[in-house]
Design a protein around this motif. Sequence first.
Motif, PDB file in Angstrom:
ATOM      1  N   THR A   1      -0.593   3.687   6.780  1.00  0.00           N
ATOM      2  CA  THR A   1      -1.586   4.183   6.900  1.00  0.00           C
ATOM      3  C   THR A   1      -1.563   4.338   8.807  1.00  0.00           C
ATOM      4  N   LEU A   2      -1.313   3.394  10.109  1.00  0.00           N
ATOM      5  CA  LEU A   2      -0.754   3.796  11.151  1.00  0.00           C
ATOM      6  C   LEU A   2       0.083   4.338  11.803  1.00  0.00           C
ATOM      7  N   ILE A   3       1.484   4.040  11.175  1.00  0.00           N
ATOM      8  CA  ILE A   3       2.459   4.634  11.156  1.00  0.00           C
ATOM      9  C   ILE A   3       2.176   6.304  10.757  1.00  0.00           C
ATOM     10  N   GLY A   4       1.846   6.616   9.971  1.00  0.00           N
ATOM     11  CA  GLY A   4       1.843   7.562   9.191  1.00  0.00           C
ATOM     12  C   GLY A   4       0.840   8.698  10.598  1.00  0.00           C
ATOM     13  N   PHE A   5      -0.356   8.574  10.208  1.00  0.00           N
ATOM     14  CA  PHE A   5      -1.702   8.323  11.768  1.00  0.00           C
ATOM     15  C   PHE A   5      -1.050   8.724  13.035  1.00  0.00           C
ATOM     16  N   MET A   6      -0.214   7.496  13.711  1.00  0.00           N
ATOM     17  CA  MET A   6       0.853   8.018  15.060  1.00  0.00           C
ATOM     18  C   MET A   6       2.636   8.645  14.310  1.00  0.00           C
TER      19      MET A   6
END
Length: 105
Positions: A52-57
């Motif tokens: 989720t964090l990688i996708g958001f960034m």
Amino acid sequence: MGTMLSEVVSYSEEPILYLKLAFTATFFAGLFQAFLGLLRLGFIIDFLSKATLIGFMAGSAVIVSLQQLKGLLGIVHFTSKMGIIFVLSSVFEHKEEVRGFNYEE
């Protein structure tokens, strides 16, 4: 935030209101972040998955990069929407405005 604000109020017609709204939104975002920091609520991020964090960034990086094309290429008539399809179609539709290209050769 600029795109969102430009949908509500035009900077060229009401620059004072536009700046007041921008400063107010920035102030409350900073206040909210300071409040979370003072309460030591940074651990909440641990509940989000790494994907989720990688996708958001990555999504944020793509949006920021695409919006920089306007200034990089010198395009005057650029879309105000942030979707990849809208931005790329705007670049190709206004390719004659791209600075540095000479189409008459």
